[in-house]
Design a protein around this motif. Structure first.
Motif, PDB file in Angstrom:
ATOM      1  N   THR A   3       0.835  -1.205   0.000  1.00  0.00           N
ATOM      2  CA  THR A   3       0.000   0.000   0.000  1.00  0.00           C
ATOM      3  C   THR A   3       0.867   1.252   0.000  1.00  0.00           C
ATOM      4  N   ASN A   4       1.928   1.246   0.812  1.00  0.00           N
ATOM      5  CA  ASN A   4       2.815   2.404   0.891  1.00  0.00           C
ATOM      6  C   ASN A   4       3.562   2.650  -0.404  1.00  0.00           C
ATOM      7  N   LEU A   5       4.069   1.580  -1.019  1.00  0.00           N
ATOM      8  CA  LEU A   5       4.830   1.771  -2.244  1.00  0.00           C
ATOM      9  C   LEU A   5       3.921   2.147  -3.416  1.00  0.00           C
ATOM     10  N   PHE A   6       2.671   1.663  -3.422  1.00  0.00           N
ATOM     11  CA  PHE A   6       1.712   2.079  -4.443  1.00  0.00           C
ATOM     12  C   PHE A   6       1.478   3.587  -4.347  1.00  0.00           C
ATOM     13  N   ARG A   7       1.357   4.068  -3.104  1.00  0.00           N
ATOM     14  CA  ARG A   7       1.132   5.509  -2.895  1.00  0.00           C
ATOM     15  C   ARG A   7       2.329   6.317  -3.375  1.00  0.00           C
ATOM     16  N   LYS A   8       3.538   5.884  -3.043  1.00  0.00           N
ATOM     17  CA  LYS A   8       4.743   6.605  -3.452  1.00  0.00           C
ATOM     18  C   LYS A   8       4.922   6.603  -4.971  1.00  0.00           C
ATOM     19  N   MET A   9       4.482   5.521  -5.619  1.00  0.00           N
ATOM     20  CA  MET A   9       4.630   5.405  -7.069  1.00  0.00           C
ATOM     21  C   MET A   9       3.433   5.977  -7.826  1.00  0.00           C
ATOM     22  N   ASN A  10       2.389   6.362  -7.054  1.00  0.00           N
ATOM     23  CA  ASN A  10       1.174   6.937  -7.643  1.00  0.00           C
ATOM     24  C   ASN A  10       0.480   5.944  -8.577  1.00  0.00           C
ATOM     25  N   VAL A  11       0.350   4.696  -8.100  1.00  0.00           N
ATOM     26  CA  VAL A  11      -0.367   3.662  -8.849  1.00  0.00           C
ATOM     27  C   VAL A  11      -1.478   3.113  -7.961  1.00  0.00           C
ATOM     28  N   GLU A  12      -2.444   2.426  -8.577  1.00  0.00           N
ATOM     29  CA  GLU A  12      -3.609   1.946  -7.843  1.00  0.00           C
ATOM     30  C   GLU A  12      -3.516   0.487  -7.412  1.00  0.00           C
ATOM     31  N   ASP A  13      -2.737  -0.314  -8.131  1.00  0.00           N
ATOM     32  CA  ASP A  13      -2.711  -1.735  -7.802  1.00  0.00           C
ATOM     33  C   ASP A  13      -1.400  -2.373  -8.235  1.00  0.00           C
ATOM     34  N   ARG A  14      -1.286  -3.687  -7.992  1.00  0.00           N
ATOM     35  CA  ARG A  14      -0.034  -4.401  -8.242  1.00  0.00           C
ATOM     36  C   ARG A  14       0.258  -4.562  -9.737  1.00  0.00           C
ATOM     37  N   VAL A  15      -0.753  -4.549 -10.583  1.00  0.00           N
ATOM     38  CA  VAL A  15      -0.503  -4.630 -12.027  1.00  0.00           C
ATOM     39  C   VAL A  15       0.166  -3.352 -12.521  1.00  0.00           C
ATOM     40  N   GLN A  16      -0.396  -2.196 -12.144  1.00  0.00           N
ATOM     41  CA  GLN A  16       0.210  -0.915 -12.523  1.00  0.00           C
ATOM     42  C   GLN A  16       1.612  -0.790 -11.921  1.00  0.00           C
ATOM     43  N   ALA A  17       1.775  -1.270 -10.687  1.00  0.00           N
ATOM     44  CA  ALA A  17       3.089  -1.223 -10.033  1.00  0.00           C
ATOM     45  C   ALA A  17       4.093  -2.091 -10.782  1.00  0.00           C
ATOM     46  N   THR A  18       3.641  -3.249 -11.249  1.00  0.00           N
ATOM     47  CA  THR A  18       4.522  -4.139 -12.008  1.00  0.00           C
ATOM     48  C   THR A  18       4.978  -3.489 -13.308  1.00  0.00           C
ATOM     49  N   ILE A  19       4.049  -2.858 -14.009  1.00  0.00           N
ATOM     50  CA  ILE A  19       4.392  -2.179 -15.260  1.00  0.00           C
ATOM     51  C   ILE A  19       5.446  -1.104 -15.005  1.00  0.00           C
ATOM     52  N   LEU A  20       5.219  -0.275 -13.977  1.00  0.00           N
ATOM     53  CA  LEU A  20       6.150   0.806 -13.663  1.00  0.00           C
ATOM     54  C   LEU A  20       7.487   0.253 -13.180  1.00  0.00           C
ATOM     55  N   ALA A  21       7.442  -0.844 -12.447  1.00  0.00           N
ATOM     56  CA  ALA A  21       8.679  -1.474 -11.974  1.00  0.00           C
ATOM     57  C   ALA A  21       9.521  -1.971 -13.140  1.00  0.00           C
ATOM     58  N   ILE A  22       8.875  -2.586 -14.113  1.00  0.00           N
ATOM     59  CA  ILE A  22       9.595  -3.104 -15.277  1.00  0.00           C
ATOM     60  C   ILE A  22      10.126  -1.958 -16.133  1.00  0.00           C
ATOM     61  N   GLU A  23       9.333  -0.897 -16.267  1.00  0.00           N
ATOM     62  CA  GLU A  23       9.811   0.290 -16.993  1.00  0.00           C
ATOM     63  C   GLU A  23      11.088   0.852 -16.367  1.00  0.00           C
ATOM     64  N   ASN A  24      11.193   0.713 -15.053  1.00  0.00           N
ATOM     65  CA  ASN A  24      12.350   1.233 -14.325  1.00  0.00           C
ATOM     66  C   ASN A  24      13.385   0.148 -14.025  1.00  0.00           C
ATOM     67  N   ASN A  25      13.293  -0.940 -14.777  1.00  0.00           N
ATOM     68  CA  ASN A  25      14.302  -2.003 -14.725  1.00  0.00           C
ATOM     69  C   ASN A  25      14.518  -2.521 -13.299  1.00  0.00           C
ATOM     70  N   ILE A  26      13.417  -2.919 -12.662  1.00  0.00           N
ATOM     71  CA  ILE A  26      13.438  -3.343 -11.269  1.00  0.00           C
ATOM     72  C   ILE A  26      14.451  -4.452 -10.993  1.00  0.00           C
ATOM     73  N   GLY A  27      14.616  -5.380 -11.927  1.00  0.00           N
ATOM     74  CA  GLY A  27      15.537  -6.494 -11.712  1.00  0.00           C
ATOM     75  C   GLY A  27      16.967  -6.034 -11.501  1.00  0.00           C
ATOM     76  N   GLU A  28      17.462  -5.201 -12.432  1.00  0.00           N
ATOM     77  CA  GLU A  28      18.827  -4.700 -12.328  1.00  0.00           C
ATOM     78  C   GLU A  28      18.978  -3.765 -11.134  1.00  0.00           C
ATOM     79  N   TYR A  29      17.954  -2.935 -10.898  1.00  0.00           N
ATOM     80  CA  TYR A  29      17.993  -1.992  -9.783  1.00  0.00           C
ATOM     81  C   TYR A  29      18.110  -2.750  -8.461  1.00  0.00           C
TER      82      TYR A  29
END
Length: 224
Positions: free
Chosen positions: A190-216
């Motif tokens: 819930t906290n990270l969704f708020r910080k990323m300005n997304v509504e759910d885990r699907v939107q969070a996943t998309i934004l995470a992949i856009e920001n190269n979450i694996g390498e980060y």
């Protein structure tokens, strides 16, 4: 006779063998009940209006009215009914359309029975679900950003939880891996969704992949 607390389910798929397989899987679950089944989108919409439902298992591609149109109709009525889209691996475009409309879950038709019932329980609780094998397929077209990362806004633990979310794990599975309670994981999410300005885990996943979450994640914290 309907039991109190049972998850009421509609199966909509034009292939009888798929419907029968899903019915057999769900029949072993004491907290679930198949209320109705439909072989096309038109029939599905009629049954949705006739029955009180919790979850719809919905084939993306059906005759008369396709699954995307049925999903749109359901979501226009509000979020009361949760929808899990059933797809095949090469149907990436349709699934991304379903994401934009607001589907609650995404499953491969040949997923294991345990994964299917797990997905039903997860979306019924109000969470989003993506089949782990679909995560990489769904987001192949996402371009990784080279600009400063939105992930810098997150704490180490929030990045860790987001990384697990982007791999397709549920809150319960993440809790087991990180030795946290499911409630604690939900709070981090819930906290990270708020910080990323997304509504759910699907939107969070998309934004995470856009920001190269694996390498980060691996470069800043720990390797897999």
């Amino acid at each position: 006779m309907m039991k109190t607390g049972e998850i009421k389910i509609l199966i909509a798929d034009d292939h009888d063998i798929i419907r029968q397989g899903l019915k057999r899987i769900i029949s072993f679950e004491e907290d679930m009940k198949i209320v109705a089944e439909a072989e096309n989108g038109e029939r599905a919409l009629k049954l949705i209006n006739q029955h009180e439902l919790d979850v719809v298992l919905l084939d993306c591609n059906m005759p008369l009215i396709n699954g995307i149109e049925v999903l749109e109709s359901i979501k226009k009525q509000g979020d009361k009914i949760k929808v899990i889209m059933l797809t095949v691996e090469n149907d990436r475009k349709t699934i991304n359309t379903a994401i934009n409309i607001g589907a609650d879950g995404y499953m491969l038709k040949d997923s294991a029975g345990t994964d299917i019932v797990n997905a039903i329980r997860i979306v019924n609780k109000g969470e989003k679900y993506i089949d782990k094998s679909l995560v990489s397929i769904l987001f192949l077209d996402i371009k990784v950003k080279k600009t400063p990362s939105i992930l810098d806004k997150l704490s180490k633990r929030e990045v860790e939880v987001l990384y697990k979310i982007s791999k397709g794990f549920s809150n319960k599975e993440i809790g087991e891996q990180l030795y946290l309670s499911e409630k604690t994981v939900k709070n981090y999410a819930t906290n990270l969704f708020r910080k990323m300005n997304v509504e759910d885990r699907v939107q969070a996943t998309i934004l995470a992949i856009e920001n190269n979450i694996g390498e980060y994640y691996k470069s800043k914290y720990e390797t897999e």
